[in-house]
Design an enzyme around this catalytic site. Structure first.
Site, short mmCIF file in Angstrom:
data_model
loop_
_atom_site.label_atom_id
_atom_site.label_comp_id
_atom_site.label_asym_id
_atom_site.label_seq_id
_atom_site.Cartn_x
_atom_site.Cartn_y
_atom_site.Cartn_z
N LEU A 47 46.33 39.43 36.79
CA LEU A 47 45.86 40.71 36.26
C LEU A 47 45.38 40.48 34.82
O LEU A 47 46.04 39.77 34.06
CB LEU A 47 46.99 41.75 36.25
CG LEU A 47 47.32 42.47 37.56
CD1 LEU A 47 48.56 43.33 37.36
CD2 LEU A 47 46.16 43.33 38.01
N ASP A 48 44.26 41.08 34.46
CA ASP A 48 43.79 40.99 33.08
C ASP A 48 44.83 41.59 32.13
O ASP A 48 45.59 42.48 32.52
CB ASP A 48 42.48 41.76 32.90
CG ASP A 48 41.31 41.09 33.62
OD1 ASP A 48 41.42 39.89 33.92
OD2 ASP A 48 40.31 41.78 33.87
N PRO A 49 44.87 41.13 30.87
CA PRO A 49 45.78 41.76 29.90
C PRO A 49 45.61 43.27 29.81
O PRO A 49 46.58 44.01 29.63
CB PRO A 49 45.41 41.07 28.58
CG PRO A 49 44.93 39.72 29.01
CD PRO A 49 44.19 39.96 30.30
#
Length: 307
Positions: A47-49
């Site tokens: 998951l992206d930050p």
């Protein structure tokens, strides 16, 4: 005097983690691993930050079966702002294009419906995909554009949850692995003639797991160490979609040492099974059935102790 080294424990199981905002998937994984003092850990899809939500973490033997979640369909709830295009496709980038938003709710719903099914996406430059051994986002930060081939992904379901009538909508998406929700938002915006970017993204489902059953890092840390194990799901939950076979103790021992063993008479050729020790119901691993009725080990747990 230096502090004593933390003892790593042979923890096995699956933790449903609710990843916080502005923390990388690896950062969340390492924090969870530290909370459990786990010797081995891995996650099941980055998951992206910017994104929050469901991030299953596999400890110990569960890492052997994590690929089944990597390949699973995913569900997301995304907040989209129309009328602005950013360099990254999300709120962290610089706004490079601004256009008026002229559509209404009905037009938006009609456009979203047009994206259901198999579509072609060009992966964004701000992604972890590799080119010549480096992630694309490193090139993007240097101002270098790498040509990317489009690839097919499947949007199984897309629904408009809310629209403020101005420029912001919340959508729910169920999609195949490899789908970029940032790219989906950008493409919808372009088709509507105004552009768009993500301002929020939350993963809600993956491989049958739900965000409602996930735990935050803060909630886990607040528990006594001995209570944290109660949050872990068993390893075999990752492969519960396969039919099962059971083995007697001696065959179970041989199976866990990588040897093929005789399966049940109803063992379908080339079908994949999850395998258990018959008396104890201990999960042993996965096997494929061969034409001669043998169960060929595919992934096995550590061999059970002999009595």
């Amino acid at each position: 005097m230096s502090a004593p080294r933390r003892v790593k424990l042979p923890i096995n199981g699956v933790l449903l983690l609710d990843k916080p905002y502005d923390v990388s998937s690896n950062g969340a994984l390492q924090k969870a691993r530290w909370l459990y003092s786990a010797a081995k850990a891995g996650h099941t899809g980055v998951l992206d930050p910017l994104a929050t939500g469901l991030l299953p973490v596999c400890f110990g033997e569960a890492t052997k079966f994590s690929s089944y979640l990597l390949d699973a369909d995913k569900g997301y709830r995304a907040t989209v702002k129309f009328g602005q295009v950013t360099t990254t496709g999300d709120i962290e980038g610089e706004v490079v294009i601004e256009r008026p938003v002229t559509f209404d709710r009905a037009a938006l719903e009609q456009m979203l419906a047009a994206f259901c099914g198999v579509i072609t996406q060009v992966p964004p430059m701000y992604s972890a995909l590799k080119f010549q051994g480096r992630p694309l986002y490193e090139y993007a930060r240097e101002g270098i554009e790498i040509e990317r081939a489009g690839r097919e992904v499947s949007i199984h379901h897309i629904e408009l949850l809310s629209f403020d009538g101005v420029d912001t909508a919340v959508i729910e998406v169920l999609c195949s692995k490899g789908t970029y929700i940032r790219t989906l938002a950008q493409d919808v915006g372009e088709r509507l003639g105004c552009g768009a970017h993500l301002t929020g993204l939350r993963r809600t489902t993956t491989g049958g797991f739900r965000l409602e059953d996930a735990h935050t890092l803060e909630a886990i840390e607040a528990l006594p160490r001995e209570a944290r194990d109660g949050l872990l799901l068993p390893v075999d939950i990752l492969v519960s979609h396969f039919p099962e076979q059971t083995l007697a103790a001696e065959d179970a021992r041989r199976f866990c040492h990588g040897q093929a063993v005789r399966g049940a008479k109803n063992c379908a050729t080339m079908q994949r099974f999850r395998v258990y020790q018959a008396q104890t119901r201990e999960f042993l691993g996965l096997a494929d059935a061969s034409e001669d009725g043998l169960l060929q080990p595919v992934r096995v747990m550590v061999a059970p102790a002999t009595e």
